[in-house]
Design a protein around this motif. Sequence first.
Motif, short mmCIF file in Angstrom:
data_model
loop_
_atom_site.label_atom_id
_atom_site.label_comp_id
_atom_site.label_asym_id
_atom_site.label_seq_id
_atom_site.Cartn_x
_atom_site.Cartn_y
_atom_site.Cartn_z
N VAL A 46 38.11 39.11 48.19
CA VAL A 46 38.80 40.03 47.28
C VAL A 46 37.92 40.37 46.08
O VAL A 46 37.80 41.54 45.70
CB VAL A 46 40.13 39.40 46.79
N LEU A 47 37.28 39.36 45.50
CA LEU A 47 36.46 39.59 44.30
C LEU A 47 35.22 40.43 44.59
O LEU A 47 34.75 41.16 43.71
CB LEU A 47 36.03 38.24 43.71
N SER A 48 34.71 40.35 45.81
CA SER A 48 33.50 41.09 46.15
C SER A 48 33.80 42.40 46.87
O SER A 48 32.90 43.15 47.20
CB SER A 48 32.59 40.23 47.05
N SER A 49 35.08 42.71 47.08
CA SER A 49 35.46 43.91 47.83
C SER A 49 35.33 45.19 47.02
O SER A 49 35.22 46.27 47.58
CB SER A 49 36.90 43.78 48.33
N GLY A 50 35.40 45.07 45.70
CA GLY A 50 35.38 46.26 44.86
C GLY A 50 36.72 46.96 44.78
O GLY A 50 36.83 48.05 44.21
N LYS A 51 37.76 46.35 45.35
CA LYS A 51 39.08 46.97 45.38
C LYS A 51 39.94 46.61 44.17
O LYS A 51 41.03 47.17 44.00
CB LYS A 51 39.81 46.57 46.66
N ILE A 52 39.49 45.66 43.36
CA ILE A 52 40.22 45.32 42.14
C ILE A 52 39.28 45.41 40.96
O ILE A 52 38.05 45.41 41.12
CB ILE A 52 40.85 43.91 42.21
N ASN A 53 39.83 45.48 39.77
CA ASN A 53 39.05 45.57 38.54
C ASN A 53 38.68 44.15 38.10
O ASN A 53 39.43 43.49 37.40
CB ASN A 53 39.87 46.28 37.46
N ASN A 54 37.48 43.70 38.51
CA ASN A 54 37.06 42.33 38.17
C ASN A 54 36.89 42.14 36.66
O ASN A 54 37.09 41.04 36.14
CB ASN A 54 35.75 41.99 38.88
N ARG A 55 36.53 43.20 35.97
CA ARG A 55 36.36 43.09 34.52
C ARG A 55 37.71 42.80 33.84
O ARG A 55 37.80 41.95 32.96
CB ARG A 55 35.76 44.37 33.96
N LEU A 56 38.75 43.52 34.29
CA LEU A 56 40.08 43.28 33.73
C LEU A 56 40.57 41.88 34.11
O LEU A 56 41.22 41.21 33.31
CB LEU A 56 41.05 44.35 34.23
N LEU A 57 40.27 41.47 35.34
CA LEU A 57 40.65 40.13 35.78
C LEU A 57 39.99 39.07 34.90
O LEU A 57 40.62 38.07 34.53
CB LEU A 57 40.25 39.92 37.24
N SER A 58 38.74 39.30 34.52
CA SER A 58 38.04 38.36 33.65
C SER A 58 38.71 38.29 32.28
O SER A 58 38.84 37.21 31.70
CB SER A 58 36.57 38.78 33.49
N GLU A 59 39.13 39.44 31.77
CA GLU A 59 39.83 39.46 30.48
C GLU A 59 41.16 38.72 30.58
O GLU A 59 41.57 38.05 29.63
CB GLU A 59 40.06 40.91 30.04
N LEU A 60 41.82 38.87 31.73
CA LEU A 60 43.11 38.21 31.92
C LEU A 60 42.97 36.69 31.91
O LEU A 60 43.69 35.99 31.20
CB LEU A 60 43.73 38.67 33.24
N ILE A 61 42.03 36.15 32.69
CA ILE A 61 41.93 34.69 32.83
C ILE A 61 41.29 34.03 31.62
O ILE A 61 41.39 32.81 31.45
CB ILE A 61 41.18 34.30 34.12
N THR A 62 40.62 34.81 30.76
CA THR A 62 40.05 34.24 29.55
C THR A 62 40.96 34.42 28.34
O THR A 62 40.62 33.99 27.23
CB THR A 62 38.67 34.86 29.25
N HIS A 63 42.11 35.06 28.54
CA HIS A 63 43.07 35.24 27.45
C HIS A 63 43.65 33.88 27.06
O HIS A 63 43.92 33.04 27.93
CB HIS A 63 44.19 36.18 27.87
N PRO A 64 43.85 33.62 25.76
CA PRO A 64 44.38 32.33 25.31
C PRO A 64 45.71 31.95 25.93
O PRO A 64 46.01 30.76 26.10
CB PRO A 64 44.51 32.52 23.79
N GLU A 65 46.54 32.95 26.30
CA GLU A 65 47.86 32.67 26.85
C GLU A 65 47.84 32.45 28.37
O GLU A 65 48.86 32.12 28.96
CB GLU A 65 48.81 33.84 26.54
N PHE A 66 46.66 32.65 29.00
CA PHE A 66 46.59 32.53 30.45
C PHE A 66 46.88 31.10 30.91
O PHE A 66 47.48 30.89 31.97
CB PHE A 66 45.21 32.97 30.96
N ALA A 67 46.45 30.11 30.14
CA ALA A 67 46.71 28.72 30.50
C ALA A 67 48.21 28.44 30.57
O ALA A 67 48.69 27.72 31.45
CB ALA A 67 46.05 27.78 29.50
N ARG A 68 48.99 29.03 29.64
CA ARG A 68 50.45 28.88 29.65
C ARG A 68 51.03 29.52 30.92
O ARG A 68 51.91 28.95 31.57
CB ARG A 68 51.05 29.53 28.41
N LEU A 69 50.54 30.73 31.25
CA LEU A 69 51.00 31.41 32.46
C LEU A 69 50.75 30.57 33.70
O LEU A 69 51.62 30.40 34.55
CB LEU A 69 50.30 32.77 32.58
#
Length: 218
Positions: free
Chosen positions: A41-64
């Motif tokens: 999935v990450l190497s397919s180019g079908k999702i926005n990996n940059r946005l995914l990186s922002e999501l998982i590095t967000h301070p609230e992601f650990a709570r999620l």
Amino acid sequence: MEKLAALYGVGLDYLLGLTENKKHLKTSLADLHLSDDAVDVLSSGKINNRLLSELITHPEFARLMADMEIYVDGIISMQIRNLNSLLESARSAILEKYHPKEDNTLLALKAAQIDEDEYFGRVVSDDVERILKELKQAHSGDQGSVAADDAASLKEYIETISGTEGSDFQKWIMIFCKQIRLPYNKLTDTEKHWLIQISRKSSLLKSGTSQRGKHPRK
């Protein structure tokens, strides 16, 4: 170059523009504990990996992730069932002893029972909403404002050329050039001629102009 990379604490590939990663250049997939499907999935180019990186590095992601793990693994499912059973027992005891009609006490006991799916659906939704709102705010300066400025600029341009000389078709071409940031005034007469000739093949333009001067069939 290696000394410069060491000075700034980044990898050589980052300085050469070969990667966006400043560090972790030698991190293996095994260290990330990703499944083959996840790597696909990450190497397919079908999702926005940059946005995914922002999501998982967000301070609230650990709570999620914590809330998702609690729900998916059923960590407190037993406690929720026990609580619901306790509430139902108290409600049944009141009904058996007093035979009351539904009153506020019984309704409160009934309402206090927890639907695990509904509860965690709301919790996870709240977590995601908080994160997305902050990410949207962070992006508002580079995407939303540009789109708004472009729309305002295009509207102003259309109003400007509406009063100029020229056919409607020529004005449409000028608007098209404005949208794709092609400077119409800098085109040669030959370039304008061929642009108009090519655009005449557009089915959209044909459908928009073919009815002019025609009377509806009876």
